[in-house]
Design a protein around this motif. Structure first.
Motif, short mmCIF file in Angstrom:
data_model
loop_
_atom_site.label_atom_id
_atom_site.label_comp_id
_atom_site.label_asym_id
_atom_site.label_seq_id
_atom_site.Cartn_x
_atom_site.Cartn_y
_atom_site.Cartn_z
N SER A 163 0.82 -1.22 0.00
CA SER A 163 0.00 0.00 0.00
C SER A 163 0.85 1.26 0.00
CB SER A 163 -0.93 0.01 1.21
OG SER A 163 -0.18 -0.03 2.42
N GLN A 164 2.16 1.13 0.24
CA GLN A 164 3.06 2.28 0.23
C GLN A 164 3.70 2.51 -1.14
OE1 GLN A 164 5.23 0.66 3.84
NE2 GLN A 164 5.36 2.83 4.31
N ILE A 165 3.44 1.66 -2.10
CA ILE A 165 4.03 1.79 -3.43
C ILE A 165 3.12 2.67 -4.28
CG2 ILE A 165 4.84 0.56 -5.47
CD1 ILE A 165 5.10 -1.95 -3.71
N ALA A 166 3.68 3.72 -4.84
CA ALA A 166 2.90 4.69 -5.63
C ALA A 166 3.49 4.85 -7.02
CB ALA A 166 2.87 6.04 -4.91
N ALA A 167 2.65 5.33 -7.93
CA ALA A 167 3.08 5.60 -9.30
C ALA A 167 3.22 7.10 -9.49
CB ALA A 167 2.06 5.05 -10.30
N GLY B 52 -2.23 -2.51 -9.62
CA GLY B 52 -2.11 -2.82 -8.20
C GLY B 52 -1.74 -1.64 -7.32
N TYR B 53 -1.38 -0.53 -7.95
CA TYR B 53 -1.01 0.67 -7.18
C TYR B 53 -2.22 1.18 -6.39
CZ TYR B 53 3.33 1.07 -9.91
OH TYR B 53 4.55 0.85 -10.49
N GLN B 54 -1.92 1.69 -5.20
CA GLN B 54 -2.97 2.28 -4.37
C GLN B 54 -2.78 3.78 -4.14
OE1 GLN B 54 -4.10 -0.13 -0.90
NE2 GLN B 54 -2.87 -1.81 -1.74
N ALA B 55 -1.73 4.32 -4.75
CA ALA B 55 -1.45 5.75 -4.58
C ALA B 55 -0.71 6.28 -5.80
CB ALA B 55 -0.64 6.00 -3.32
N VAL B 56 -0.80 7.59 -5.99
CA VAL B 56 -0.09 8.25 -7.09
C VAL B 56 0.56 9.54 -6.59
CG1 VAL B 56 -1.56 7.33 -8.93
CG2 VAL B 56 -2.18 9.51 -7.83
N GLN B 57 1.59 9.94 -7.31
CA GLN B 57 2.14 11.28 -7.13
C GLN B 57 1.70 12.11 -8.32
OE1 GLN B 57 6.40 11.61 -6.73
NE2 GLN B 57 6.31 13.80 -6.30
N ALA C 170 17.32 0.08 3.51
CA ALA C 170 17.71 1.40 4.00
C ALA C 170 16.49 2.30 4.16
CB ALA C 170 18.72 2.04 3.05
N CYS C 171 15.55 2.19 3.23
CA CYS C 171 14.31 2.97 3.33
C CYS C 171 13.50 2.55 4.55
CB CYS C 171 13.48 2.79 2.06
SG CYS C 171 14.16 3.57 0.59
N ARG C 172 13.42 1.26 4.79
CA ARG C 172 12.72 0.78 5.99
C ARG C 172 13.38 1.33 7.25
NH1 ARG C 172 12.92 -4.79 3.49
NH2 ARG C 172 10.85 -5.20 2.60
N ASP C 173 14.69 1.26 7.28
CA ASP C 173 15.42 1.67 8.47
C ASP C 173 15.29 3.15 8.77
OD1 ASP C 173 16.29 -0.95 8.69
OD2 ASP C 173 18.28 -0.57 7.86
N THR C 174 15.09 3.96 7.75
CA THR C 174 15.06 5.41 7.94
C THR C 174 13.64 5.99 7.94
OG1 THR C 174 15.46 5.70 5.57
CG2 THR C 174 17.37 5.76 7.02
N GLY C 175 12.62 5.14 7.80
CA GLY C 175 11.25 5.61 7.96
C GLY C 175 10.60 6.20 6.72
N VAL C 176 11.00 5.75 5.53
CA VAL C 176 10.34 6.21 4.30
C VAL C 176 8.88 5.77 4.32
CG1 VAL C 176 10.24 5.90 1.80
CG2 VAL C 176 12.44 6.30 2.91
N GLU C 177 7.98 6.67 3.95
CA GLU C 177 6.55 6.38 3.96
C GLU C 177 6.02 5.99 2.58
OE1 GLU C 177 4.54 9.77 5.55
OE2 GLU C 177 5.61 9.68 7.47
N TRP C 178 6.58 6.58 1.51
CA TRP C 178 6.06 6.35 0.16
C TRP C 178 7.19 5.98 -0.78
CZ3 TRP C 178 1.10 5.65 -0.26
CH2 TRP C 178 0.22 6.29 0.62
N TYR C 179 6.99 4.86 -1.47
CA TYR C 179 7.95 4.33 -2.43
C TYR C 179 7.38 4.58 -3.83
CZ TYR C 179 9.79 1.87 1.69
OH TYR C 179 10.31 1.56 2.92
N VAL C 180 7.84 5.63 -4.48
CA VAL C 180 7.21 6.11 -5.71
C VAL C 180 8.01 5.66 -6.93
CG1 VAL C 180 6.38 8.13 -6.96
CG2 VAL C 180 6.32 8.11 -4.45
#
Length: 256
Positions: free
Chosen positions: A4-8, A34-39, A218-228
């Motif tokens: 749900s954090q993966i965006a297009a 399958g994307y649930q979010a967009v930029q 690294a993204c998990r470790d640093t708290g990234v919210e959106w993977y675009v």
């Protein structure tokens, strides 16, 4: 990373989002992948209320945007209202205007301006994020321009939206930079880099040479919210490129 954090990033589909009708048809395909979010970036001059209605119709959150430097400086109140209506927290600047790139004074001035804008956005519950390309890795007095932006801007008001391809194109390590920026990055741009006939080219996630296990960790470790997912140019159908990248990232997700 959850699916749900993966965006297009809609800039990828800029040739297919020029009108409300095109945006509607394109977002239907994005949701089907399958994307649930967009930029929101690179779309045509579509009324913000219409953009919201189309996104809601297809069950797509608006996670972030790119807004022109001119609007950030001269139309910020309207930008704030749009993002609040969209329930979109992250306001992005997609690139530094040319006049700031020539030397260290320009980078310091850009850091000051970003802090000024970010302060106003923060008061409205929003966040300023800066997206890099490769030119920010030119060094001034021993430090990359991007490092000057990081150090000279105020952490409370200026976040970053690293682009994995452009970091690597600039001769730097995406994993190291994700960890360097740390908690100041809640949105990241993911694109792969392949080599074709000795030339660096944009590639779908998993189709190039980047170490995605380490990047995502690294993204998990640093708290990234959106993977675009963004791909500036695609070898064929950009919807298929988005689908290839989504499947690859889904395989790395640890939760739905």
């Amino acid at each position: 990373m959850k699916k749900s954090q993966i965006a297009a990033q809609l800039y990828t589909l800029r040739d297919f989002t020029k009108t409300a009708e095109e945006l509607d048809a394109s977002l239907k395909k994005v949701k089907a992948i399958g994307y649930q979010a967009v930029q929101v970036s690179g779309i045509g001059p579509i009324d913000p209320d219409v953009v919201l209605e189309i996104c809601q119709r297809h069950g797509l959150a608006i996670c972030a945007t790119h807004v022109s430097f001119d609007r950030l400086r001269n139309d910020l109140d309207a930008v704030i209202k749009e993002h609040q209506a969209w329930n979109c927290r992250y306001v992005g600047l997609g690139g530094m205007p040319q006049e700031f790139r020539a030397g260290l004074p320009g980078y310091k001035e850009m850091a000051r301006i970003l802090t000024e804008i970010g302060t106003k956005l923060s008061a409205a519950g929003l966040g300023m994020i800066y997206h890099n390309h490769k030119f920010e890795f030119e060094k001034f007095e021993g430090k990359a321009g991007l490092e000057w932006l990081l150090d000279e801007s105020q952490a409370a008001y200026v976040g970053f939206e690293l682009d994995t391809y452009w970091v690597q194109a600039g001769g730097a390590d995406p994993v190291a930079w994700i960890r360097k920026v740390g908690q100041r990055m809640k949105v990241i741009h993911l694109k792969d880099m392949a080599i074709v006939k000795d030339t660096q080219v944009f590639a779908e996630i998993g189709e190039g040479n980047m170490d995605w296990q380490s990047i995502i960790q690294a993204c998990r470790d640093t708290g990234v919210e959106w993977y675009v997912v963004e791909q500036d140019s695609c070898p064929g159908d950009p919807f298929e490129s988005l689908a290839i990248s989504y499947r690859a990232l889904s395989g790395l997700a640890n939760e739905e």
